[in-house]
Design a protein around this motif. Structure first.
Motif, PDB file in Angstrom:
ATOM      1  N   PRO A  65       5.486   5.166 -11.707  1.00  0.00           N
ATOM      2  CA  PRO A  65       6.847   5.690 -11.541  1.00  0.00           C
ATOM      3  C   PRO A  65       7.117   6.830 -12.531  1.00  0.00           C
ATOM      4  O   PRO A  65       6.663   6.786 -13.675  1.00  0.00           O
ATOM      5  N   GLY A  66       7.813   7.858 -12.053  1.00  0.00           N
ATOM      6  CA  GLY A  66       8.104   9.029 -12.878  1.00  0.00           C
ATOM      7  C   GLY A  66       7.162  10.196 -12.605  1.00  0.00           C
ATOM      8  O   GLY A  66       7.422  11.314 -13.048  1.00  0.00           O
ATOM      9  N   VAL A 109       7.776   9.519  -8.010  1.00  0.00           N
ATOM     10  CA  VAL A 109       7.545   8.107  -7.672  1.00  0.00           C
ATOM     11  C   VAL A 109       8.605   7.246  -8.340  1.00  0.00           C
ATOM     12  O   VAL A 109       8.875   7.383  -9.540  1.00  0.00           O
ATOM     13  N   ARG A 110       9.257   6.392  -7.552  1.00  0.00           N
ATOM     14  CA  ARG A 110      10.287   5.492  -8.089  1.00  0.00           C
ATOM     15  C   ARG A 110       9.839   4.042  -8.086  1.00  0.00           C
ATOM     16  O   ARG A 110      10.268   3.258  -8.922  1.00  0.00           O
ATOM     17  N   GLU A 111       9.002   3.642  -7.130  1.00  0.00           N
ATOM     18  CA  GLU A 111       8.658   2.225  -7.011  1.00  0.00           C
ATOM     19  C   GLU A 111       7.322   2.101  -6.289  1.00  0.00           C
ATOM     20  O   GLU A 111       7.033   2.878  -5.378  1.00  0.00           O
ATOM     21  N   LEU A 112       6.509   1.133  -6.725  1.00  0.00           N
ATOM     22  CA  LEU A 112       5.214   0.894  -6.082  1.00  0.00           C
ATOM     23  C   LEU A 112       5.307  -0.354  -5.212  1.00  0.00           C
ATOM     24  O   LEU A 112       5.869  -1.367  -5.624  1.00  0.00           O
ATOM     25  N   GLY A 113       4.759  -0.260  -3.991  1.00  0.00           N
ATOM     26  CA  GLY A 113       4.712  -1.430  -3.119  1.00  0.00           C
ATOM     27  C   GLY A 113       3.612  -2.393  -3.563  1.00  0.00           C
ATOM     28  O   GLY A 113       2.863  -2.121  -4.516  1.00  0.00           O
ATOM     29  N   GLY A 132       0.787  -1.229   0.000  1.00  0.00           N
ATOM     30  CA  GLY A 132       0.000   0.000   0.000  1.00  0.00           C
ATOM     31  C   GLY A 132       0.821   1.283   0.000  1.00  0.00           C
ATOM     32  O   GLY A 132       0.270   2.372   0.079  1.00  0.00           O
ATOM     33  N   GLU A 133       2.150   1.135  -0.102  1.00  0.00           N
ATOM     34  CA  GLU A 133       3.002   2.337  -0.049  1.00  0.00           C
ATOM     35  C   GLU A 133       3.727   2.558  -1.381  1.00  0.00           C
ATOM     36  O   GLU A 133       3.861   1.642  -2.188  1.00  0.00           O
ATOM     37  N   VAL A 134       4.224   3.797  -1.556  1.00  0.00           N
ATOM     38  CA  VAL A 134       5.068   4.096  -2.709  1.00  0.00           C
ATOM     39  C   VAL A 134       6.413   4.628  -2.227  1.00  0.00           C
ATOM     40  O   VAL A 134       6.501   5.245  -1.166  1.00  0.00           O
TER      41      VAL A 134
END
Ligand SMILES: [Zn+2]
Ligand SMILES: [Zn+2]
Length: 345
Positions: A82-83, A70-74, A25-27
């Motif tokens: 991302p981006g 944003v670099r990565e999605l949990g 649920g986090e980024v």
């Protein structure tokens, strides 16, 4: 990654920490800009009302006004992709209590506040944030996006006061929050928006940002001046954003009967002598904390230029110059508005 850590009596230090990984649920966000606010100074000085009985759990990363990419999605997160340039809401409720269920997580008894208590803030190269409270702001610059948080406090103030056409609003205080609340009141359609503060520079900025008239709050005859300007009527809405108790006393003198009075500052001094003055005038008193439910609205008002953030930025510091940045904000002064720490250098 580099992160600023608060160590109680030993103050702030820049440290190397392991790269955080986004949980379910986090980024994971590469932080671009972080505003320093009075709250951060008070946390570091140990004078913040949340910490009167001792500092936050230590060590602790401050920073609640931020932007990043944003670099990565949990796990279980669908976006933002991302981006994307994003910012994120400060208060994070438990999600289960009756207040959270009506979107009032600012009042959730089990909440944490990013960079204030219970959860590390964004004065670090990489930050993790709940995806549901992360908002794209692709129409803003990274510097502007870091100011969505103070802007949202101004928008929430105008919303709480139900500012609408026909209203004459006065904002007391010309710091970042005051300038944001003034612009938000205009965006909500107030017929006339006034701003009062003690600094000539901040009065000039308010006029540049669209205040209809400004008043020097340090003038002996400040209250009579405003009353004369309003033909003796007073104002429908007062938004107290200075944190100065004198300003709250002035608020009562400027408010017409049935006025709404929003209180953004945190006070521990006595205010009205008797409740009678509130009853006789049927004032609505609206103390506010946080800015729930207005983040997408705030971002769209900023993207359309209805709320401007760029003119409020008075300094930018690479993160390794954090001491100077905190000193400048701590000293304050007529020309100091919003200072940003830039974690990527
Ligand atoms: Zn703040
Ligand atoms: Zn809750």
């Amino acid at each position: 990654m580099k992160a600023l850590r608060y160590h109680g009596d030993k103050g702030l230090r820049l440290e190397d920490l392991p790269t955080p990984t986004p949980g379910r649920g986090e980024v994971l966000i590469e932080v671009q800009a972080v505003g320093i606010c009075r709250t951060d100074i008070e946390i570091v000085e140990g004078s913040h009302p949340f910490y009167v009985d001792g500092g936050p759990e230590q060590p602790f990363t401050p920073g609640h006004e931020w932007s990043g990419i944003v670099r990565e999605l949990g796990e279980g997160v669908a976006g933002p992709p991302p981006g994307t340039l994003v910012t994120g809401e400060t208060g994070i409720g438990c999600g289960r209590c009756d207040l959270c269920r009506i979107d009032q997580h600012n009042a959730c008894p089990n909440r944490v506040e990013t960079g204030i208590f219970g959860r590390d803030g964004a004065m670090r190269e990489l930050h993790v944030h709940p995806a549901l409270l992360t908002y794209p702001c692709t129409g803003l610059s990274p510097d502007e996006a870091a100011l969505v948080e103070p802007a949202s406090v101004g928008v929430y103030a105008a919303k709480r006061a139900n500012v609408r056409p026909g209203d004459r609003v006065i904002v007391l205080g010309g710091g970042s929050i005051g300038q944001m609340a003034m612009q938000a009141s205009r965006a909500f359609g107030a017929t006339e928006v006034l701003l009062a503060t003690r600094s000539p520079e901040k009065l000039a900025l308010a006029r540049q940002l669209g205040a209809d008239a400004t008043f020097d709050a340090s003038a002996q005859d400040f209250v009579p001046q405003v009353m004369e300007h309003t033909h003796g009527d007073g104002v429908h809405v007062v938004i107290e954003a200075s944190g100065n108790i004198q300003s709250l006393h002035d608020a009562i003198k400027l408010a017409r009967p049935l006025a709404r009075i929003v209180i953004l500052g945190v006070f521990d001094q006595p205010w009205v002598q008797t409740i009678g003055v509130l009853v006789a005038n049927e004032y609505t008193i609206l103390p506010t904390v946080g800015s729930p439910g207005v983040w997408p609205l705030t971002i769209s008002l900023m993207e359309r230029g209805r709320i401007q953030a760029q003119p409020l930025i008075s300094g930018k510091f690479p993160m390794d110059q954090y001491q100077e940045a905190f000193e400048v904000v701590g000293r304050g002064g007529p020309r100091v508005l919003k200072c940003l720490v830039m974690p990527q250098g």
